[in-house]
Design a protein around this motif. Structure first.
Motif, PDB file in Angstrom:
ATOM      1  N   ARG A   4      72.433  29.240   8.751  1.00  0.00           N
ATOM      2  CA  ARG A   4      72.971  30.506   9.262  1.00  0.00           C
ATOM      3  C   ARG A   4      71.876  31.325   9.963  1.00  0.00           C
ATOM      4  O   ARG A   4      72.101  31.906  11.033  1.00  0.00           O
ATOM      5  N   VAL A   5      70.675  31.349   9.377  1.00  0.00           N
ATOM      6  CA  VAL A   5      69.559  32.072   9.991  1.00  0.00           C
ATOM      7  C   VAL A   5      69.170  31.411  11.310  1.00  0.00           C
ATOM      8  O   VAL A   5      68.921  32.085  12.317  1.00  0.00           O
ATOM      9  N   ASN A   6      69.121  30.091  11.325  1.00  0.00           N
ATOM     10  CA  ASN A   6      68.790  29.350  12.545  1.00  0.00           C
ATOM     11  C   ASN A   6      69.802  29.659  13.641  1.00  0.00           C
ATOM     12  O   ASN A   6      69.433  29.857  14.817  1.00  0.00           O
ATOM     13  N   ASP A  11      71.328  32.232  18.651  1.00  0.00           N
ATOM     14  CA  ASP A  11      72.624  32.643  19.180  1.00  0.00           C
ATOM     15  C   ASP A  11      73.502  31.428  19.450  1.00  0.00           C
ATOM     16  O   ASP A  11      74.090  31.264  20.529  1.00  0.00           O
ATOM     17  N   VAL A  12      73.543  30.542  18.457  1.00  0.00           N
ATOM     18  CA  VAL A  12      74.354  29.324  18.531  1.00  0.00           C
ATOM     19  C   VAL A  12      75.322  29.335  17.351  1.00  0.00           C
ATOM     20  O   VAL A  12      75.005  29.854  16.276  1.00  0.00           O
ATOM     21  N   ILE A  17      74.820  24.231  14.825  1.00  0.00           N
ATOM     22  CA  ILE A  17      73.546  24.003  14.150  1.00  0.00           C
ATOM     23  C   ILE A  17      73.696  22.914  13.091  1.00  0.00           C
ATOM     24  O   ILE A  17      72.860  22.003  12.973  1.00  0.00           O
ATOM     25  N   ARG A  18      74.782  22.985  12.312  1.00  0.00           N
ATOM     26  CA  ARG A  18      75.003  21.982  11.261  1.00  0.00           C
ATOM     27  C   ARG A  18      75.186  20.595  11.857  1.00  0.00           C
ATOM     28  O   ARG A  18      74.656  19.607  11.339  1.00  0.00           O
ATOM     29  N   ALA A  19      75.920  20.524  12.956  1.00  0.00           N
ATOM     30  CA  ALA A  19      76.155  19.217  13.585  1.00  0.00           C
ATOM     31  C   ALA A  19      74.853  18.627  14.115  1.00  0.00           C
ATOM     32  O   ALA A  19      74.583  17.442  13.957  1.00  0.00           O
TER      33      ALA A  19
END
Length: 237
Positions: A4-6, A11-12, A17-19
């Protein structure tokens, strides 16, 4: 950092990010559970490659290098050199870092020799000559992409080869009247005919005359040829 922080920093979307993270982990491009990302491979990931440094390291590898499998599909590149040559041992370590930018080469001693070691999953990718058994007992040939690099930096390949399996010394011969004359000579000794051919092809590209006085030896003796060779090889230190 948490996904979530990443996602907020870049701004993605969180799901993006998880994928990405899961795909990179599956491909072995990051360490599962955190840590620094793996160094991308010039062959697998089309990462940038310092080609001059690579040509130099290729020479060292073909001469006195080996690759061994370690744990977790990581490989250890090991270059062995005489402990007497401190400058060259540091050069090997710096060259490894130029090829694998986040490498931390270790210099290990024992028996008068220094082993410069570095680990990476992709050493077999950048050195496809890796294989079981001694080099002189199996086929050694350069891949097309390696030939292109060597054609651009033949001097760096020759430097690595001569400093690994070569020597430079003062030789003498007799004149018809019995007087001696002295001259500098460089010699390269390797049991692999394929590696000797890789060297002589590079010498030909550089216009350096050579001869083969013995089955496993390549010699550079002519004054003008030695002068060119000394320009980028020189004496060991």
């Amino acid at each position: 950092m948490p996904d979530r922080v990443n996602a907020e920093i870049h701004d993605v979307a969180l799901r993006t990010i998880r994928a990405w993270r899961r795909r990179y982990q599956k491909e072995g491009r990051t360490r599962v559970g955190g840590g620094y990302p793996a160094t991308p491979c010039p062959r697998c990931d089309e990462a940038d490659l310092d080609e001059a440094a690579y040509a130099l390291l290729l020479g060292w590898y073909l001469g006195d290098g080996s690759i061994a499998r370690a744990r977790r599909d990581v490989f250890t590149l090991q270059i062995v050199n005489d402990a007497w040559y401190g400058d060259l041992n540091q050069e090997i370590a710096e060259t490894i870092k130029r090829v694998k930018p986040n490498a931390s080469p270790c210099l290990r001693g024992g028996g008068g020799a220094i082993r410069v070691e570095a680990r990476w999953k992709h050493w077999p990718c950048v050195f496809p000559q890796h294989g079981p058994g001694r080099k002189h007992l199996r086929k050694i040939e350069l891949a097309d992409w390696q030939r292109e690099i060597v054609a651009t930096y033949p001097d760096q390949l020759v430097r690595g080869l001569f400093h690994s399996d070569g020597c430079r010394f003062v030789n003498w011969a007799s004149k018809p009247d019995g007087r001696r004359y002295y001259y500098v000579r460089s010699m390269f000794s390797n049991e692999s005919a394929d590696i000797r051919k890789i060297l002589t092809d590079a010498l030909d590209l550089l216009g350096i005359a050579w001869r083969q006085p013995r089955r496993n030896v390549i010699a550079v003796s002519r004054k003008e040829a030695v002068a060119v060779l000394d320009g980028f090889v020189g004496a060991k230190s």
